[in-house]
Design an enzyme around this catalytic site. Sequence first.
Site, PDB file in Angstrom:
ATOM      1  N   ASP A  93      68.092  49.036  22.659  1.00 16.62           N
ATOM      2  CA  ASP A  93      69.066  49.901  23.304  1.00 16.62           C
ATOM      3  C   ASP A  93      69.888  50.594  22.221  1.00 16.62           C
ATOM      4  O   ASP A  93      70.475  49.933  21.364  1.00 16.62           O
ATOM      5  CB  ASP A  93      69.973  49.062  24.207  1.00 16.62           C
TER       6      ASP A  93
ATOM      7  N   GLU B 252      84.300  53.556  31.317  1.00 16.60           N
ATOM      8  CA  GLU B 252      84.889  54.819  30.871  1.00 16.60           C
ATOM      9  C   GLU B 252      85.505  55.586  32.035  1.00 16.60           C
ATOM     10  O   GLU B 252      86.593  56.144  31.917  1.00 16.60           O
ATOM     11  CB  GLU B 252      83.825  55.703  30.215  1.00 16.60           C
TER      12      GLU B 252
ATOM     13  N   ARG C  55      81.302  43.404  31.244  1.00 11.49           N
ATOM     14  CA  ARG C  55      82.211  43.746  30.137  1.00 11.49           C
ATOM     15  C   ARG C  55      83.040  42.570  29.656  1.00 11.49           C
ATOM     16  O   ARG C  55      83.385  42.495  28.466  1.00 11.49           O
ATOM     17  CB  ARG C  55      83.138  44.884  30.561  1.00 11.49           C
TER      18      ARG C  55
ATOM     19  N   ASP D 136      71.561  49.985  32.295  1.00  8.23           N
ATOM     20  CA  ASP D 136      71.846  48.839  31.427  1.00  8.23           C
ATOM     21  C   ASP D 136      73.085  48.133  31.985  1.00  8.23           C
ATOM     22  O   ASP D 136      74.199  48.295  31.483  1.00  8.23           O
ATOM     23  CB  ASP D 136      72.076  49.364  30.006  1.00  8.23           C
TER      24      ASP D 136
ATOM     25  N   THR E 164      68.229  44.719  33.329  1.00  6.58           N
ATOM     26  CA  THR E 164      68.200  46.139  33.013  1.00  6.58           C
ATOM     27  C   THR E 164      67.224  46.752  34.015  1.00  6.58           C
ATOM     28  O   THR E 164      66.094  46.277  34.140  1.00  6.58           O
ATOM     29  CB  THR E 164      67.677  46.374  31.582  1.00  6.58           C
TER      30      THR E 164
ATOM     31  N   GLU F 207      71.464  55.584  31.493  1.00  4.86           N
ATOM     32  CA  GLU F 207      70.733  55.927  30.270  1.00  4.86           C
ATOM     33  C   GLU F 207      69.376  56.538  30.620  1.00  4.86           C
ATOM     34  O   GLU F 207      68.914  56.457  31.752  1.00  4.86           O
ATOM     35  CB  GLU F 207      70.470  54.668  29.432  1.00  4.86           C
TER      36      GLU F 207
ATOM     37  N   GLN G  63      80.758  40.347  27.611  1.00  6.26           N
ATOM     38  CA  GLN G  63      80.457  41.082  26.372  1.00  6.26           C
ATOM     39  C   GLN G  63      81.638  41.060  25.397  1.00  6.26           C
ATOM     40  O   GLN G  63      81.464  40.842  24.191  1.00  6.26           O
ATOM     41  CB  GLN G  63      80.099  42.520  26.745  1.00  6.26           C
TER      42      GLN G  63
ATOM     43  N   LYS H 277      74.621  41.587  28.597  1.00  4.94           N
ATOM     44  CA  LYS H 277      73.608  42.589  28.907  1.00  4.94           C
ATOM     45  C   LYS H 277      72.294  41.976  29.402  1.00  4.94           C
ATOM     46  O   LYS H 277      71.555  42.628  30.145  1.00  4.94           O
ATOM     47  CB  LYS H 277      73.263  43.385  27.634  1.00  4.94           C
TER      48      LYS H 277
ATOM     49  N   GLU I 242      75.449  51.184  32.876  1.00  4.63           N
ATOM     50  CA  GLU I 242      75.341  52.203  31.833  1.00  4.63           C
ATOM     51  C   GLU I 242      74.172  53.101  32.230  1.00  4.63           C
ATOM     52  O   GLU I 242      73.033  52.637  32.338  1.00  4.63           O
ATOM     53  CB  GLU I 242      75.138  51.589  30.443  1.00  4.63           C
TER      54      GLU I 242
ATOM     55  N   HIS J 176      80.392  58.664  24.520  1.00  9.18           N
ATOM     56  CA  HIS J 176      80.422  57.271  24.978  1.00  9.18           C
ATOM     57  C   HIS J 176      80.945  56.345  23.870  1.00  9.18           C
ATOM     58  O   HIS J 176      81.829  55.510  24.105  1.00  9.18           O
ATOM     59  CB  HIS J 176      79.026  56.826  25.420  1.00  9.18           C
TER      60      HIS J 176
END
Lengths: 406, 406
Positions: free
Chosen positions: B113, B353, B225, B221, B245, B188, B228, B241, B186, B120
Site C-alpha cells: 500500500d 480527513e 485509526r 483500505d 481490504t 484507493e 493504528q 489495517k 481509505e 492525503h
Amino acid sequence: MTTKLDLTTSDPFGVQNLPYGVFTHGGHTRVGVRLDNSVLDVCSVPDAPFADAWATPSLNAFLALGRESWTTARTWLQDLVGDGDERPTIEQHLIPLADVQMEMPLVVGDYVDFYASEHHATNVGRIFRPDSEPLTPNWKHLPIGYHGRSGTVVVSGTDIVRPSGQRKPPTEPTPVFGPSVRLDIEAELGFVVGGAPSRLGEPVSLAEADDHLFGVVLLNDWSARDIQAWEYVPLGPFLGKSFATTISPWVVTMDALRAARVPLLGQDPEPLPYLRGEPTDDGASTAYGLDIDYEVEWNGTVVSRPPYRTMYWSPAQMLAHLTVNGATIRPGDLFGSGTISGPEKAQRGSFLELSWSGQEPIRLDDGSTRAFLEDGDTVVLRAVAPGPDGAVIGLGECTGTITPAR
Amino acid sequence: MTTKLDLTTSDPFGVQNLPYGVFTHGGHTRVGVRLDNSVLDVCSVPDAPFADAWATPSLNAFLALGRESWTTARTWLQDLVGDGDERPTIEQHLIPLADVQMEMPLVVGDYVDFYASEHHATNVGRIFRPDSEPLTPNWKHLPIGYHGRSGTVVVSGTDIVRPSGQRKPPTEPTPVFGPSVRLDIEAELGFVVGGAPSRLGEPVSLAEADDHLFGVVLLNDWSARDIQAWEYVPLGPFLGKSFATTISPWVVTMDALRAARVPLLGQDPEPLPYLRGEPTDDGASTAYGLDIDYEVEWNGTVVSRPPYRTMYWSPAQMLAHLTVNGATIRPGDLFGSGTISGPEKAQRGSFLELSWSGQEPIRLDDGSTRAFLEDGDTVVLRAVAPGPDGAVIGLGECTGTITPAR
C-alpha cells in the site's frame, strides 16, 4: 542409492527431531524428512500416511492437514526409524543430503516480522533515536510487528545481491542513489503456520495457537540500514528489508521442540488478557519461550551467540496478537521473531548492534574488521535446542553470500 | 440463459472497457469479461485464445501470460463484441450479472500500500503529528509504501467485522482492549501486476512498468485509526489495517485506461533518475497519471469525490520504486495507490480527513451525522474514466457493510 544410518541421541537430526523439508532429486521435487545426513523420501515409503501431500513440491498441503495429522505422521516416522526390523525398508528410501538440492520448504502466504527481543529493540532505539526513550510506549503492551515481502523469502544458499536504493547521508542536503553501504543481517527464528485457515473476523486465541504453530526455521532478515533509515518514517521498513529474507531448508516441528519449552523471563506490566498465558495440563503456560542456542558466523568467525530464551514475547503471543483484529491465517503463513539479541554484547543478533552502528568494528579471525557486510561475505546462522533424554535437536544452517550490486 | 446487448459508447462497460473478473455460475468458478450488465463466459466461446487460463478460478494464469497475450485477448474480444454478425454467437455465452456470484478476481501474492496523494499525506500529517511538518522529509523523494496483508484482501460485498484491538485513549495511563471506535475507510486504486515474474536482484524500470501493469481495481483500505495510532511507531501500520481490504470484482485493464492517461501535476524537486519519466512514442511520459473520477458513498449519501488525477506519484513510479532494491514481482501482486484526496474538502478519500479526526462531523442525507463508521453502515466506492471517442470506462463498485465486533 542408499546410505547407512547411525542414529544416536547426540545426533542433532536423530529420531527426536525429524524435520521436514522439500528437496529435488532425480528431477522430482517433493517433501522429505531429514535423518542424520540423509533425506528420507517419505512419499516413497509403502503405506506412508500422507503420501499425497508429501509428493508435492511444498509443505503447504501437509501444513493444511493440521495438528492431528502432524502427530500421526510423527508417530509413524518414529516407529519407522526407531524399529531395527524396519531398517532395511527405510534405507532404500534414504538419499544422501549431498545428492539432493534443497528447495524453499513452503510457499509463503503472508510474512510478518515481529520485534520481540527487548534487548534488540532497546539497542536499535538507542542507535536510531538517541534523543528518545529507547523503547516506544507501546513496546511492552503488544508484540510490535509489520508485514514483509513473502515473494522474496528464499532458501538458504541463495546468493543475496546487494540492494540499491535511496539513502540520505547526513552530509548531503538531498538523498543519493546507489548500493547500500550498511548491509546487515538479523538473526531470527521463523514460525511456520499450519492447520485449517481461520475465518475472517475470528481471532486465534493463545490456547488455540499450538494448533496452528507447525514448526520453526532459522531466518535471516537481511537489512539495508541506510535505505531503512531514510524511508521508514512514518509507515515502517519497506525496501530496506524487502530485497531478501533467507530461511533454513528444514522446518523443525514444535513437537520436536517440546523439551525446549521454557517459561518466559517475565512480563511487566502484565499484558492484556488476550496476551496472558494460561496454565496448560503439564503445568507450563500457553505463553512459553524456547531454549534455543543460536550462533552467527561471519566469514568463518562466530561473532555472536544470541540466546532465544531471552525473548520477551512468546510465539503464541505473537500469533494471538496477529489475529486479534480478526485477520485470517492460512497454512504457509510465516512470522519472524525479530532479531534475537541477549543482554551481552556477544549475544547481539545484528551487525548494527554488534558494531554499534559502525563505531566498534568487529574483528574476524582472518584479521580483517567489519561493521557491515562486504561483497563476497558469507553469513551462516546455526541453532540447536535440547531434546528429551539428553537428545540434541538441530535446526540446521541458514546461509547466504553477498554478491555485488547490479 | 442469454441476454440482449445494447452497447453504446456511453455504456461504462461497453466495447472500450472489457474488464476481467472471476464469477461462479452453475457450480463452476472461472474468468469472465463484463459486457453491459452481463458476464461473457469467455472460456466457453469457440476458439477463445486463452480458454485454458480463463477456465481457472482466478486471473493469475492469464496475468502470467503477459502483455502480448493481453493485447491478443483484447483484440479478439473487441472483434467478437464489435461485429454484429457475431452477435448470435456471443449471446449464448452471456450470463446476466444478477445470476452470477462474483469472486475474488485474483490470488494476491504480495500486497503493498502506497501513500501517493500529497493532499492525503499532508492532512494525515497535520492530524497525527500536529507538532511536526506535515510531510516527512522523504515524502517528495520517494513513493512511501509498506506491505499489507494479502490474505485479508476480500471482494466487494464481503461484510467487514469491526476489529478489536488495543488502543490508548489519551485519558488512560495504559491501553484498553475492545472494538475499534474510529473505524474508517481509505478510497484507493489498486494496481494488479502481471507478466513473467521478475528475477531476484533485477529492478523493473519505469520503461518496463507497462509490461507488468495489467489493470486496476477500486480498493478500500479499511482502517482502525485508534488501533493504528497506538501501534504504528516505529514499524508502521499493522493490525489497524490487516483485518480487511476490499477490492472491486472487475479488473479494468490499463489498455482500457489508455485514453485516461494524463501528465502528472508536476514533481518538485525532480525525483532521482530511476523515478524520472521519459517521453514515450506518443509524446506522453512513462510516468503518467490517470484521469479517474471517484466517488465515496456512505449510507446512500455521496460524501466525497476524490480526483485521481491529483495524485503525486504515478503507478509506474510506484512499481519502479518497489523493485529498485531487486525485490521480485509475481503475477497476482497488488499495490494500492494510498488514499486519494484532492485539494478540496469534498475531495478527501478518508473519513479521518473528511471529519478532521471527528471535529467536523459529516451530515448524511438521512439527517444523521458521522465521524467514523457505525455498525450497519455501508460504504460504496465508484469510479469512471474517459475512454476514446467520448466513451466512458466504468470501474464498477466496491462495497462493504460493517458488522458488529464479535
